[in-house]
Design a protein around this motif. Structure first.
Motif, PDB file in Angstrom:
ATOM      1  N   THR A 256      18.115  -4.863  -8.517  1.00  0.00           N
ATOM      2  CA  THR A 256      17.091  -5.005  -7.494  1.00  0.00           C
ATOM      3  C   THR A 256      15.830  -5.510  -8.172  1.00  0.00           C
ATOM      4  OG1 THR A 256      18.025  -3.241  -6.146  1.00  0.00           O
ATOM      5  CG2 THR A 256      15.711  -3.783  -5.769  1.00  0.00           C
TER       6      THR A 256
ATOM      7  N   ASN B 127      18.129  -8.143  -3.864  1.00  0.00           N
ATOM      8  CA  ASN B 127      19.295  -7.471  -4.419  1.00  0.00           C
ATOM      9  C   ASN B 127      20.239  -8.552  -4.937  1.00  0.00           C
ATOM     10  OD1 ASN B 127      18.415  -4.814  -3.560  1.00  0.00           O
ATOM     11  ND2 ASN B 127      18.829  -5.551  -1.511  1.00  0.00           N
TER      12      ASN B 127
ATOM     13  N   ASP C  88      16.150  -8.342   0.517  1.00  0.00           N
ATOM     14  CA  ASP C  88      16.388  -7.069   1.197  1.00  0.00           C
ATOM     15  C   ASP C  88      16.031  -7.221   2.671  1.00  0.00           C
ATOM     16  OD1 ASP C  88      16.844  -4.032   0.643  1.00  0.00           O
ATOM     17  OD2 ASP C  88      15.091  -4.157   1.974  1.00  0.00           O
TER      18      ASP C  88
END
Length: 86
Positions: A4, A17, A48
């Motif tokens: 991440t 991600n 995300d």
């Protein structure tokens, strides 16, 4: 590998991600005459869900795709030392 990555772009917080598969797909999509679309697709695929709106607004800025994708990828890739023998 999965990571991440958080970034702040023009005061907007973004989170991505990134997986090895997403990175490989980006590299495979790049062509000599097509770099913007693969960079944009990579960002859209990896952002995300909570950052999608902010990314959509930022993608209106010229050149953002390449600059941001480059930063995200550089943060994703591990440090590798390669030494060549003679």
């Amino acid at each position: 590998m999965e990571k991440t990555i958080k970034a702040t772009v023009n005061s907007k917080e973004l989170s991505f991600n990134v997986t090895t598969e997403e990175y490989n797909q980006y590299i495979n999509e790049m062509q000599m005459d097509n770099k913007i679309a693969p960079a944009k697709n990579f960002l859209v695929r990896t952002v995300d869900k909570d950052s999608k709106k902010e990314l959509s607004e930022l993608l209106k800025l010229p050149g953002l795709e390449i600059q941001l994708a480059s930063k995200v990828i550089n943060d994703f890739l591990p440090d590798i030392t390669i030494e060549m023998g003679k």
